[in-house]
Design an enzyme around this catalytic site. Sequence first.
Site, mmCIF file in Angstrom:
data_model
loop_
_atom_site.group_PDB
_atom_site.id
_atom_site.type_symbol
_atom_site.label_atom_id
_atom_site.label_comp_id
_atom_site.label_asym_id
_atom_site.label_seq_id
_atom_site.Cartn_x
_atom_site.Cartn_y
_atom_site.Cartn_z
ATOM 1 N N ILE A 12 5.214 -3.500 -2.358
ATOM 2 C CA ILE A 12 5.478 -2.977 -3.881
ATOM 3 C C ILE A 12 6.132 -1.712 -4.175
ATOM 4 O O ILE A 12 7.262 -1.994 -5.113
ATOM 5 C CB ILE A 12 3.923 -3.226 -4.592
ATOM 6 C CG1 ILE A 12 3.197 -4.404 -4.152
ATOM 7 C CG2 ILE A 12 4.293 -3.189 -6.250
ATOM 8 C CD1 ILE A 12 1.785 -4.405 -4.693
ATOM 9 N N TYR A 147 -11.736 -2.425 1.979
ATOM 10 C CA TYR A 147 -10.584 -2.027 1.370
ATOM 11 C C TYR A 147 -10.676 -1.890 -0.224
ATOM 12 O O TYR A 147 -10.556 -1.058 -0.724
ATOM 13 C CB TYR A 147 -9.525 -3.287 1.713
ATOM 14 C CG TYR A 147 -8.524 -3.324 0.583
ATOM 15 C CD1 TYR A 147 -7.473 -2.251 0.534
ATOM 16 C CD2 TYR A 147 -8.428 -4.367 -0.347
ATOM 17 C CE1 TYR A 147 -6.430 -2.149 -0.507
ATOM 18 C CE2 TYR A 147 -7.427 -4.086 -1.661
ATOM 19 C CZ TYR A 147 -6.543 -3.058 -1.371
ATOM 20 O OH TYR A 147 -5.468 -3.327 -2.421
ATOM 21 N N SER A 148 -11.315 -2.781 -0.782
ATOM 22 C CA SER A 148 -11.550 -2.918 -2.357
ATOM 23 C C SER A 148 -12.579 -1.726 -2.763
ATOM 24 O O SER A 148 -12.525 -1.057 -3.634
ATOM 25 C CB SER A 148 -11.988 -4.209 -2.852
ATOM 26 O OG SER A 148 -13.059 -4.819 -2.232
ATOM 27 N N LYS A 151 -10.468 1.298 -2.655
ATOM 28 C CA LYS A 151 -9.593 1.566 -3.909
ATOM 29 C C LYS A 151 -10.719 1.828 -5.146
ATOM 30 O O LYS A 151 -10.047 2.562 -6.116
ATOM 31 C CB LYS A 151 -8.987 0.081 -4.054
ATOM 32 C CG LYS A 151 -7.940 -0.144 -2.974
ATOM 33 C CD LYS A 151 -6.572 0.903 -2.903
ATOM 34 C CE LYS A 151 -5.991 0.543 -4.251
ATOM 35 N NZ LYS A 151 -4.672 1.525 -3.972
ATOM 36 N N PRO A 189 3.638 -14.511 3.084
ATOM 37 C CA PRO A 189 4.691 -14.283 4.193
ATOM 38 C C PRO A 189 4.395 -14.821 5.518
ATOM 39 O O PRO A 189 5.103 -15.230 6.489
ATOM 40 C CB PRO A 189 4.998 -12.672 4.224
ATOM 41 C CG PRO A 189 4.245 -12.217 2.898
ATOM 42 C CD PRO A 189 3.461 -13.461 2.459
ATOM 43 N N GLY A 272 -17.373 -12.214 3.971
ATOM 44 C CA GLY A 272 -17.371 -11.298 2.639
ATOM 45 C C GLY A 272 -16.455 -11.840 1.686
ATOM 46 O O GLY A 272 -16.080 -11.554 0.707
HETATM 47 P P1 NAD Z 1 1.776 -2.114 1.750
HETATM 48 O O1 NAD Z 1 0.770 -2.010 2.830
HETATM 49 O O2 NAD Z 1 2.794 -2.896 2.075
HETATM 50 O O3 NAD Z 1 2.471 -0.694 1.672
HETATM 51 C C1 NAD Z 1 1.863 0.643 1.572
HETATM 52 C C2 NAD Z 1 2.720 1.664 2.141
HETATM 53 O O4 NAD Z 1 2.013 2.817 2.078
HETATM 54 C C3 NAD Z 1 3.361 1.758 3.409
HETATM 55 O O5 NAD Z 1 4.831 1.880 3.339
HETATM 56 C C4 NAD Z 1 2.677 2.683 4.324
HETATM 57 O O6 NAD Z 1 3.426 3.304 5.336
HETATM 58 C C5 NAD Z 1 2.284 3.642 3.139
HETATM 59 N N1 NAD Z 1 1.201 4.632 3.448
HETATM 60 C C6 NAD Z 1 0.016 4.092 4.088
HETATM 61 N N2 NAD Z 1 -0.804 5.335 4.364
HETATM 62 C C7 NAD Z 1 -0.135 6.137 4.202
HETATM 63 C C8 NAD Z 1 -0.571 7.906 4.016
HETATM 64 N N3 NAD Z 1 -1.719 8.305 4.331
HETATM 65 N N4 NAD Z 1 0.626 8.710 3.381
HETATM 66 C C9 NAD Z 1 1.724 8.178 3.021
HETATM 67 N N5 NAD Z 1 1.953 6.688 3.021
HETATM 68 C C10 NAD Z 1 1.176 5.791 3.514
HETATM 69 O O7 NAD Z 1 0.966 -2.214 0.251
HETATM 70 P P2 NAD Z 1 1.409 -2.911 -1.044
HETATM 71 O O8 NAD Z 1 0.957 -4.291 -0.854
HETATM 72 O O9 NAD Z 1 2.809 -2.441 -1.193
HETATM 73 O O10 NAD Z 1 0.411 -2.269 -1.967
HETATM 74 C C11 NAD Z 1 1.022 -1.110 -2.742
HETATM 75 C C12 NAD Z 1 -0.318 -0.492 -3.587
HETATM 76 O O11 NAD Z 1 -0.634 -1.498 -4.430
HETATM 77 C C13 NAD Z 1 -1.522 -0.487 -3.108
HETATM 78 O O12 NAD Z 1 -2.255 0.510 -3.609
HETATM 79 C C14 NAD Z 1 -2.419 -1.723 -3.146
HETATM 80 O O13 NAD Z 1 -3.861 -1.092 -3.310
HETATM 81 C C15 NAD Z 1 -1.862 -1.897 -4.537
HETATM 82 N N6 NAD Z 1 -2.077 -3.403 -4.870
HETATM 83 C C16 NAD Z 1 -1.585 -4.373 -3.985
HETATM 84 C C17 NAD Z 1 -1.689 -5.653 -4.280
HETATM 85 C C18 NAD Z 1 -0.909 -6.804 -3.550
HETATM 86 O O14 NAD Z 1 -0.853 -8.034 -3.725
HETATM 87 N N7 NAD Z 1 -0.149 -6.508 -2.295
HETATM 88 C C19 NAD Z 1 -2.144 -6.158 -5.610
HETATM 89 C C20 NAD Z 1 -2.621 -5.120 -6.399
HETATM 90 C C21 NAD Z 1 -2.874 -3.928 -5.930
HETATM 91 O O1 TDX Z 2 -3.698 -16.538 6.899
HETATM 92 C C1 TDX Z 2 -4.238 -16.386 5.949
HETATM 93 N N1 TDX Z 2 -4.758 -17.534 5.536
HETATM 94 C C2 TDX Z 2 -5.574 -17.462 4.360
HETATM 95 O O2 TDX Z 2 -6.243 -18.317 3.893
HETATM 96 C C3 TDX Z 2 -4.419 -15.247 5.321
HETATM 97 C C4 TDX Z 2 -3.463 -14.035 5.777
HETATM 98 C C5 TDX Z 2 -5.090 -15.153 4.119
HETATM 99 N N2 TDX Z 2 -5.639 -16.182 3.746
HETATM 100 C C6 TDX Z 2 -6.390 -15.960 2.425
HETATM 101 C C7 TDX Z 2 -7.202 -14.966 2.097
HETATM 102 C C8 TDX Z 2 -7.082 -14.780 0.478
HETATM 103 O O3 TDX Z 2 -8.176 -15.869 -0.052
HETATM 104 O O4 TDX Z 2 -5.570 -15.869 1.555
HETATM 105 C C9 TDX Z 2 -5.717 -15.293 0.404
HETATM 106 C C10 TDX Z 2 -4.788 -14.167 0.170
HETATM 107 O O5 TDX Z 2 -5.025 -13.219 1.169
HETATM 108 P P1 TDX Z 2 -4.145 -11.864 1.487
HETATM 109 O O6 TDX Z 2 -2.790 -11.964 1.686
HETATM 110 O O7 TDX Z 2 -4.765 -11.012 2.769
HETATM 111 O O8 TDX Z 2 -4.670 -11.113 -0.035
HETATM 112 P P2 TDX Z 2 -6.048 -10.493 -0.514
HETATM 113 O O9 TDX Z 2 -7.323 -10.525 0.380
HETATM 114 O O10 TDX Z 2 -6.243 -11.369 -1.643
HETATM 115 O O11 TDX Z 2 -5.508 -9.243 -0.998
HETATM 116 C C11 TDX Z 2 -4.282 -8.818 -1.691
HETATM 117 O O12 TDX Z 2 -4.334 -8.857 -2.974
HETATM 118 C C12 TDX Z 2 -4.790 -7.962 -3.756
HETATM 119 C C13 TDX Z 2 -3.670 -7.559 -1.204
HETATM 120 O O13 TDX Z 2 -3.642 -7.779 0.264
HETATM 121 C C14 TDX Z 2 -4.414 -6.428 -1.583
HETATM 122 O O14 TDX Z 2 -3.522 -5.238 -1.150
HETATM 123 C C15 TDX Z 2 -4.615 -6.426 -3.163
HETATM 124 O O15 TDX Z 2 -5.245 -5.255 -3.628
#
Ligand code: NAD
Ligand code: TDX
Length: 331
Positions: A12, A147-148, A151, A189, A272
């Site tokens: 993000i 994780y959650s 957060k 992905p 969970g």
């Molecule tokens: P990501 O895992 O793709 O990226 C995390 C980045 O943080 C990476 O570049 C990593 O190198 C860096 N990082 C990790 N530990 C670090 C540290 N100790 N010091 C400095 N850098 C560090 O995560 P994302 O999916 O881009 O999520 C970004 C933020 O958005 C997170 O706070 C996540 O909780 C929040 N978020 C994500 C989603 C989602 O769907 N992916 C949804 C809601 C909120």
């Molecule tokens: O191979 C898979 N098959 C599957 O059914 C994977 C990797 C996941 N899943 C399911 C688990 C979840 O119900 O798909 C849903 C999405 O999984 P994730 O991509 O792992 O996301 P989720 O656990 O929902 O959390 C994501 O959204 C909130 C992000 O990873 C978090 O960083 C964000 O806070």
Amino acid sequence: MRLLVTGAAGFIGSNFVHQTVRERPEVQVTVLDALTYAGSEASLAPSRAAITFVEGDVTDAELVDRLVADADVVVHFAAESHNDNSLSNPWPFVQTNIVGTFTLLEAVRRHGTRYHHISTDEVYGDLELDDPRKFTPETPYNPSSPYSATKASSDLLVRAWVRSFGVQATISNCSNNYGPYQHVEKFIPRQITNLIDGIRPKLYGQGLNVRDWIHVEDHNSAVWTIIDKGRIGETYLIGADGEKNNREVVELILELSGLDSDAFDLVSDRPGHDMRYAIDSSKLRTELGWAPRYSNFEDGLAATIDWYRANEAWWRPQKDATEAKYAQIGR
Ligand code: NAD
Ligand code: TDX
């Protein structure tokens, strides 16, 4: 404006930097990222010439203090972000998500810097499939996974630093993002790149869990809206009314890839596993006038599939190690 963005070599944050460089060329962007397994400088390549990149850890108090001293605004994306990893090894989540946020809060407190905290809807726990409610800023915190829980802890630190020390902070809790530069460990992905490799998509449990999908560009436009117009101390929920169960998403990915929509496998469930997330983003829309631009999930997903097809060099180096981790936990 001098902007410090943490975690912007990840999914993000890198999209946030690209959007900022594109739409706000007057903003001076510095990125702080530790380049963990989830971060890659390649994700920043399109904006690399326009930004300053610092490799370092958000728990490094001296480094953080120095960078915050030179910033007007801090946006904190850096986190350990994957639920499955938090079940295998929670410690880095406690360290980065809680101690890292504490370190930033102490620095912004010292320097009086505006701070925006990026969080997730997962802090609210989950909803039943037939529950008419959605998460609102008043929903009690009830996190399920390590994780959650970390957060949620970091959000509570922010709230306490606002109230006790007058830190100039806002918080946003967003639903599941999709789009380019997302790590291949994440659901969408993983399935797209599995299909490129001839592997059938894998659904946890029965595939009935619901996520509220939002395009990453919409998440990031909302973050800018909050930086521009958000009220200090407030929490804003970001969502685009994109509820879909995982099976529906996989069926769509299969169809868009020209394959039979039932060509997936059910695998063991995540312990969970939260059943459903759903966001009520009316506060953000009504008070701050934000609206999402990516209203058609199918179009956004098709564009995301195209991106992964065109950018194999970006994701290929992570793929084997990611699938090896999944093999160890039988998923
Ligand atoms: P990501 O895992 O793709 O990226 C995390 C980045 O943080 C990476 O570049 C990593 O190198 C860096 N990082 C990790 N530990 C670090 C540290 N100790 N010091 C400095 N850098 C560090 O995560 P994302 O999916 O881009 O999520 C970004 C933020 O958005 C997170 O706070 C996540 O909780 C929040 N978020 C994500 C989603 C989602 O769907 N992916 C949804 C809601 C909120
Ligand atoms: O191979 C898979 N098959 C599957 O059914 C994977 C990797 C996941 N899943 C399911 C688990 C979840 O119900 O798909 C849903 C999405 O999984 P994730 O991509 O792992 O996301 P989720 O656990 O929902 O959390 C994501 O959204 C909130 C992000 O990873 C978090 O960083 C964000 O806070």
